[in-house]
Design a protein around this motif. Structure first.
Motif, PDB file in Angstrom:
ATOM      1  N   ARG A  75      48.996  43.309  36.130  1.00  0.00           N
ATOM      2  CA  ARG A  75      47.564  43.157  36.402  1.00  0.00           C
ATOM      3  C   ARG A  75      47.271  41.695  36.699  1.00  0.00           C
ATOM      4  NH1 ARG A  75      47.611  46.562  31.885  1.00  0.00           N
ATOM      5  NH2 ARG A  75      47.346  44.730  30.552  1.00  0.00           N
ATOM      6  N   ILE A  76      46.148  41.449  37.375  1.00  0.00           N
ATOM      7  CA  ILE A  76      45.732  40.091  37.723  1.00  0.00           C
ATOM      8  C   ILE A  76      44.375  39.824  37.094  1.00  0.00           C
ATOM      9  CG2 ILE A  76      45.113  38.505  39.584  1.00  0.00           C
ATOM     10  CD1 ILE A  76      47.093  39.953  41.367  1.00  0.00           C
ATOM     11  N   ARG A  77      44.275  38.703  36.389  1.00  0.00           N
ATOM     12  CA  ARG A  77      43.030  38.261  35.783  1.00  0.00           C
ATOM     13  C   ARG A  77      42.783  36.816  36.215  1.00  0.00           C
ATOM     14  NH1 ARG A  77      42.965  42.894  35.277  1.00  0.00           N
ATOM     15  NH2 ARG A  77      42.650  44.164  33.391  1.00  0.00           N
ATOM     16  N   TYR A  78      41.568  36.326  35.940  1.00  0.00           N
ATOM     17  CA  TYR A  78      41.198  34.972  36.364  1.00  0.00           C
ATOM     18  C   TYR A  78      40.549  34.216  35.213  1.00  0.00           C
ATOM     19  CZ  TYR A  78      42.037  36.592  41.107  1.00  0.00           C
ATOM     20  OH  TYR A  78      42.625  37.107  42.236  1.00  0.00           O
ATOM     21  N   ASP A  79      40.922  32.959  35.089  1.00  0.00           N
ATOM     22  CA  ASP A  79      40.295  32.055  34.125  1.00  0.00           C
ATOM     23  C   ASP A  79      38.953  31.600  34.702  1.00  0.00           C
ATOM     24  OD1 ASP A  79      39.732  29.174  33.077  1.00  0.00           O
ATOM     25  OD2 ASP A  79      41.191  29.996  31.652  1.00  0.00           O
ATOM     26  N   VAL A  80      37.855  31.940  34.025  1.00  0.00           N
ATOM     27  CA  VAL A  80      36.518  31.703  34.582  1.00  0.00           C
ATOM     28  C   VAL A  80      36.214  30.215  34.764  1.00  0.00           C
ATOM     29  CG1 VAL A  80      34.051  32.064  34.232  1.00  0.00           C
ATOM     30  CG2 VAL A  80      35.663  33.910  33.741  1.00  0.00           C
ATOM     31  N   PRO A  81      36.421  29.343  33.752  1.00  0.00           N
ATOM     32  CA  PRO A  81      36.105  27.910  33.972  1.00  0.00           C
ATOM     33  C   PRO A  81      36.867  27.290  35.139  1.00  0.00           C
ATOM     34  CG  PRO A  81      36.365  28.361  31.633  1.00  0.00           C
ATOM     35  CD  PRO A  81      36.821  29.590  32.353  1.00  0.00           C
ATOM     36  N   ILE A  82      38.146  27.628  35.275  1.00  0.00           N
ATOM     37  CA  ILE A  82      38.918  27.064  36.388  1.00  0.00           C
ATOM     38  C   ILE A  82      38.428  27.642  37.716  1.00  0.00           C
ATOM     39  CG2 ILE A  82      41.224  26.831  37.375  1.00  0.00           C
ATOM     40  CD1 ILE A  82      42.376  26.915  34.601  1.00  0.00           C
ATOM     41  N   THR A  83      38.039  28.890  37.736  1.00  0.00           N
ATOM     42  CA  THR A  83      37.492  29.496  38.957  1.00  0.00           C
ATOM     43  C   THR A  83      36.202  28.804  39.380  1.00  0.00           C
ATOM     44  OG1 THR A  83      38.456  31.643  38.361  1.00  0.00           O
ATOM     45  CG2 THR A  83      36.682  31.640  39.991  1.00  0.00           C
TER      46      THR A  83
ATOM     47  N   GLY B 268      41.831  36.889  30.528  1.00  0.00           N
ATOM     48  CA  GLY B 268      40.983  36.437  31.622  1.00  0.00           C
ATOM     49  C   GLY B 268      40.063  37.539  32.099  1.00  0.00           C
ATOM     50  N   ALA B 269      39.226  37.200  33.061  1.00  0.00           N
ATOM     51  CA  ALA B 269      38.247  38.139  33.610  1.00  0.00           C
ATOM     52  C   ALA B 269      38.855  38.886  34.784  1.00  0.00           C
ATOM     53  CB  ALA B 269      36.991  37.400  34.064  1.00  0.00           C
ATOM     54  N   GLY B 270      38.559  40.162  34.852  1.00  0.00           N
ATOM     55  CA  GLY B 270      39.034  40.971  35.957  1.00  0.00           C
ATOM     56  C   GLY B 270      38.222  40.730  37.212  1.00  0.00           C
ATOM     57  N   VAL B 271      38.742  41.241  38.313  1.00  0.00           N
ATOM     58  CA  VAL B 271      38.059  41.076  39.590  1.00  0.00           C
ATOM     59  C   VAL B 271      36.689  41.739  39.561  1.00  0.00           C
ATOM     60  CG1 VAL B 271      38.143  41.640  42.037  1.00  0.00           C
ATOM     61  CG2 VAL B 271      40.196  40.828  40.884  1.00  0.00           C
ATOM     62  N   SER B 272      36.618  42.927  38.953  1.00  0.00           N
ATOM     63  CA  SER B 272      35.340  43.635  38.895  1.00  0.00           C
ATOM     64  C   SER B 272      34.301  42.876  38.086  1.00  0.00           C
ATOM     65  CB  SER B 272      35.543  45.025  38.301  1.00  0.00           C
ATOM     66  OG  SER B 272      36.105  44.935  36.998  1.00  0.00           O
ATOM     67  N   THR B 273      34.750  42.119  37.077  1.00  0.00           N
ATOM     68  CA  THR B 273      33.819  41.328  36.270  1.00  0.00           C
ATOM     69  C   THR B 273      33.239  40.169  37.068  1.00  0.00           C
ATOM     70  OG1 THR B 273      35.094  41.881  34.295  1.00  0.00           O
ATOM     71  CG2 THR B 273      33.550  40.032  34.122  1.00  0.00           C
ATOM     72  N   LEU B 274      34.053  39.545  37.904  1.00  0.00           N
ATOM     73  CA  LEU B 274      33.595  38.394  38.685  1.00  0.00           C
ATOM     74  C   LEU B 274      32.883  38.813  39.971  1.00  0.00           C
ATOM     75  CD1 LEU B 274      36.720  36.066  38.394  1.00  0.00           C
ATOM     76  CD2 LEU B 274      34.568  35.868  37.143  1.00  0.00           C
ATOM     77  N   LEU B 275      33.111  40.027  40.424  1.00  0.00           N
ATOM     78  CA  LEU B 275      32.605  40.417  41.735  1.00  0.00           C
ATOM     79  C   LEU B 275      31.084  40.448  41.788  1.00  0.00           C
ATOM     80  CD1 LEU B 275      33.424  41.297  44.548  1.00  0.00           C
ATOM     81  CD2 LEU B 275      33.460  43.670  43.745  1.00  0.00           C
ATOM     82  N   VAL B 276      30.450  41.021  40.756  1.00  0.00           N
ATOM     83  CA  VAL B 276      28.990  41.157  40.779  1.00  0.00           C
ATOM     84  C   VAL B 276      28.291  39.793  40.787  1.00  0.00           C
ATOM     85  CG1 VAL B 276      26.988  42.023  39.521  1.00  0.00           C
ATOM     86  CG2 VAL B 276      29.035  43.444  39.729  1.00  0.00           C
ATOM     87  N   PRO B 277      28.616  38.853  39.865  1.00  0.00           N
ATOM     88  CA  PRO B 277      27.926  37.558  39.939  1.00  0.00           C
ATOM     89  C   PRO B 277      28.209  36.788  41.225  1.00  0.00           C
ATOM     90  CG  PRO B 277      29.681  37.499  38.303  1.00  0.00           C
ATOM     91  CD  PRO B 277      29.506  38.920  38.682  1.00  0.00           C
ATOM     92  N   ILE B 278      29.402  36.929  41.781  1.00  0.00           N
ATOM     93  CA  ILE B 278      29.715  36.224  43.023  1.00  0.00           C
ATOM     94  C   ILE B 278      28.917  36.805  44.182  1.00  0.00           C
ATOM     95  CG2 ILE B 278      31.529  35.829  44.725  1.00  0.00           C
ATOM     96  CD1 ILE B 278      33.454  35.429  42.423  1.00  0.00           C
TER      97      ILE B 278
END
Length: 294
Positions: A77-85, A210-220
Motif C-alpha cells: 500500500r502507499i501512504r503519504y506523510d501530510v506535513p512533508i506533502t 500516513g494518510a491514504g490517497v482518499s484522505t488527501l483527495l477531498v481537501p486537495i
C-alpha cells in the motif's frame, strides 16, 4: 524489485494532471501579465502572489499529486506523510514566486531570465522529490542518478520557458498556446523523475503509516476548486488597462470647464489714463470745433 505501475487507472489520471497543469498555467500567465501593467509595488506583489499560486500550486503541485493517484507498487500500500506533502506544495509556490520576482523587477533581460529559470527549476525539482520523500510504502526506494539529473534539467528548461512566456505573452490565443506548451513541459518533468524511481519491496505487507490517497483527495480538490474560483474572481474584478484608460477619459469629460477670467487692463505706470480721455478705448480725438474760442 517490485513492479511499478504509473497508470493504474488508465488515461484518466494523466489526462486530469495535464488539464490541471494547462489550467494553472493559463491563469498564471494572465496574472503575470497584470504584473507588467500594475501601477504600484503593492499591486505587483498581489498579482505576483496570485501568479505563483496558479503556476506553482495548480499547474505544478496539483498536477504532481493528480498523477500520483495513478501510481501503484505491486505488493504494498502507499501512504503519504501530510506535513512533508504540505511542505512540497509550499516549495513549489515559493520557488515560482521568487522566480517571478527575479524576472519581473527591474529591466527584463536574459541574465534575469536565466537566473529566475535556474532558481525556479531547482525549486520545482525539489518539490517533486520532496513529494516523493513523503511517500510511505513497504519497500526501499532508489533513484537512477542519470534520470534524476535529466529531470532537473527538464525542470530548469521548463521553468525558464514558463518565466519567459509570463513576461512576454499578453493575451488571446498566445496564452492558450503557451499554457498547452507549459502543460507538456510540467508533465514531462514529472514522468521523467518518476522513471528514475525503483522500489525494492520488503518481505511481507507490513504496516504503512500516513494518510491514504482518499484522505488527501477531498481537501486537495476543495483547495483547487476554491483556488481557481478565487483566481478567476480576482481577474474579473480587477480593472484592466483599457478600463483604467476609459475611466480616466470619462473623468476628463465630467470635470467643469474653468470660468472665464475678466480681461486685465494694460498697465498705466504714469497715470495717463486717469488724467486724459485719450487713454480710454473708443474716445474720439478732441478737435477745436468741439470747443470754439471765446
Amino acid at each position: 524489485m517490485a513492479e511499478i505501475n504509473h497508470f493504474e487507472y488508465g488515461w484518466i489520471t494523466p489526462a486530469l494532471s495535464y488539464a490541471l497543469s494547462v489550467l494553472g498555467s493559463a491563469l498564471g500567465l494572465i496574472c503575470a501579465g497584470r504584473i507588467r501593467t500594475a501601477g504600484s509595488a503593492a499591486q505587483r506583489a498581489w498579482w505576483g502572489t496570485l501568479a505563483a499560486w496558479a503556476i506553482g500550486g495548480t499547474a505544478i503541485w496539483t498536477m504532481h499529486f493528480m498523477a500520483m493517484l495513478g501510481f501503484a507498487v505491486e505488493g504494498t500500500r502507499i501512504r503519504y506523510d501530510v506535513p512533508i506533502t504540505v511542505a512540497s506544495a509550499l516549495i513549489a509556490v515559493i520557488a515560482v514566486g521568487i522566480g517571478l520576482a527575479i524576472v519581473g523587477t527591474g529591466r527584463f533581460s536574459a541574465v534575469r531570465l536565466l537566473a529566475g529559470g535556474l532558481f525556479t527549476g531547482a525549486g520545482v525539482a525539489a518539490m517533486h522529490y520532496t513529494g516523493m520523500a513523503a511517500m510511505r510504502l513497504s519497500g526501499r526506494i532508489d533513484y537512477d542518478t542519470t534520470r534524476v539529473v535529466l529531470s532537473v534539467v527538464i525542470a530548469v528548461g521548463a521553468a525558464t520557458v514558463a518565466l519567459w512566456l509570463a513576461m512576454t505573452v499578453r493575451r488571446g490565443l498566445a496564452i492558450v498556446g503557451s499554457a498547452l506548451v507549459m502543460g507538456v513541459a510540467v508533465n514531462g518533468m514529472h514522468f521523467a523523475g518518476m522513471s528514475a524511481m525503483s522500489v525494492h519491496a520488503h518481505a511481507g505487507q507490513g504496516d504503512v503509516s500516513g494518510a491514504g490517497v482518499s484522505t488527501l483527495l477531498v481537501p486537495i480538490i476543495l483547495a483547487v476548486v476554491f483556488g481557481v474560483v478565487g483566481l478567476v474572481y480576482a481577474l474579473l474584478a480587477a480593472p484592466t488597462a483599457e478600463d483604467r484608460a476609459a475611466a480616466a477619459y470619462f473623468d476628463t469629460l465630467r470635470r467643469p470647464e474653468p470660468a472665464e477670467t475678466p480681461p486685465v487692463a494694460a498697465p498705466d505706470p504714469v497715470g495717463l489714463r486717469a488724467r486724459s480721455t485719450l487713454g480710454r478705448p473708443g474716445t474720439p480725438f478732441p478737435s477745436r470745433r468741439d470747443n470754439p474760442p471765446r
